[in-house]
Scaffold this motif. Structure first.
Motif, PDB file in Angstrom:
ATOM      1  N   TYR A  43      26.206  10.064   3.845  1.00  0.00           N
ATOM      2  CA  TYR A  43      27.071   9.010   3.314  1.00  0.00           C
ATOM      3  C   TYR A  43      28.278   9.588   2.582  1.00  0.00           C
ATOM      4  N   GLN A  44      28.122  10.738   1.952  1.00  0.00           N
ATOM      5  CA  GLN A  44      29.264  11.363   1.269  1.00  0.00           C
ATOM      6  C   GLN A  44      30.391  11.660   2.248  1.00  0.00           C
ATOM      7  N   GLY A  45      30.026  11.920   3.496  1.00  0.00           N
ATOM      8  CA  GLY A  45      31.049  12.136   4.515  1.00  0.00           C
ATOM      9  C   GLY A  45      31.926  10.912   4.743  1.00  0.00           C
ATOM     10  N   TYR A  46      31.494   9.761   4.267  1.00  0.00           N
ATOM     11  CA  TYR A  46      32.260   8.523   4.399  1.00  0.00           C
ATOM     12  C   TYR A  46      32.798   8.054   3.048  1.00  0.00           C
ATOM     13  N   GLY A  47      32.685   8.923   2.043  1.00  0.00           N
ATOM     14  CA  GLY A  47      33.222   8.620   0.721  1.00  0.00           C
ATOM     15  C   GLY A  47      32.380   7.670  -0.100  1.00  0.00           C
ATOM     16  N   ILE A  48      31.100   7.514   0.257  1.00  0.00           N
ATOM     17  CA  ILE A  48      30.210   6.610  -0.476  1.00  0.00           C
ATOM     18  C   ILE A  48      28.918   7.327  -0.823  1.00  0.00           C
ATOM     19  N   GLY A  49      28.201   6.788  -1.791  1.00  0.00           N
ATOM     20  CA  GLY A  49      26.874   7.260  -2.140  1.00  0.00           C
ATOM     21  C   GLY A  49      25.824   6.306  -1.604  1.00  0.00           C
ATOM     22  N   ARG A  50      24.561   6.644  -1.860  1.00  0.00           N
ATOM     23  CA  ARG A  50      23.474   5.798  -1.380  1.00  0.00           C
ATOM     24  C   ARG A  50      23.526   4.393  -1.959  1.00  0.00           C
ATOM     25  N   GLY A  51      23.850   4.282  -3.249  1.00  0.00           N
ATOM     26  CA  GLY A  51      23.957   2.965  -3.868  1.00  0.00           C
ATOM     27  C   GLY A  51      25.068   2.135  -3.265  1.00  0.00           C
ATOM     28  N   ASP A  52      26.202   2.795  -2.982  1.00  0.00           N
ATOM     29  CA  ASP A  52      27.317   2.106  -2.332  1.00  0.00           C
ATOM     30  C   ASP A  52      26.906   1.651  -0.935  1.00  0.00           C
ATOM     31  N   PHE A  53      26.211   2.540  -0.216  1.00  0.00           N
ATOM     32  CA  PHE A  53      25.732   2.196   1.122  1.00  0.00           C
ATOM     33  C   PHE A  53      24.865   0.949   1.060  1.00  0.00           C
TER      34      PHE A  53
END
Length: 162
Positions: free
Chosen positions: A46-56
């Motif tokens: 998910y970091q590869g998309y600029g987000i974290g697990r919570g954001d996901f």
């Protein structure tokens, strides 16, 4: 099958406390380790998309809700089992990133509606695909029948936990 860290821990307990039945330790030790390791792997994806697990979690909940990909903060909070404060922080971060938007609720003057933006939709579409690829990669050691069996066994194990 090769010995793993859980086998070694269980063997140590058997040696020190042969009176203990350690079968549950073998099962839950592996479940815990798999969850932790996969959580770390998913976080990296998910970091590869600029987000974290919570954001996901927020973005995917909006996406799964179907068009128009809009929910109230209360609906999001209930689905994700977060406090309202925790949800506010996530929504603030996602809004600053341009991935969600807030708008007044047309049916409730005091309420808000949270919606995926076009950018948010693009991020979650890509991230969910990449996340599933990472999960399938790990599960590839099992054939389809074993994957289905494992999913069924884990579902049964979850039942008494609510």
């Amino acid at each position: 099958m090769t010995e793993d860290a859980v086998d070694r821990i269980v063997a140590q307990w058997r040696a020190e406390r042969p009176d203990l039945e350690t079968g549950a330790m073998a099962v839950f030790g592996r479940i815990y380790r798999i969850a932790r390791l996969m959580g770390d792997r998913m976080e990296a994806v998910y970091q590869g998309y600029g987000i974290g697990r919570g954001d996901f979690d927020v973005l995917s909940t909006l996406r799964r809700s179907g068009e128009p990909y809009t929910l109230s903060p209360k609906e999001l909070t209930a689905t994700l089992m977060l406090t309202s404060g925790g949800m506010t922080g996530r929504l603030d971060r996602l809004e600053r990133a341009g991935l969600v938007g807030r708008a007044p609720d047309p049916d409730d003057r005091r309420g808000l509606r949270i919606s995926l933006t076009a950018a948010g939709l693009g991020v979650i579409e890509a991230a969910v695909g990449a996340g599933l690829d990472a999960q399938r990669e790990v599960l590839a050691v099992l054939d389809t029948k074993d994957q289905e069996y494992l999913a069924d066994v884990l579902r049964t194990l979850m039942e008494p936990l609510g």
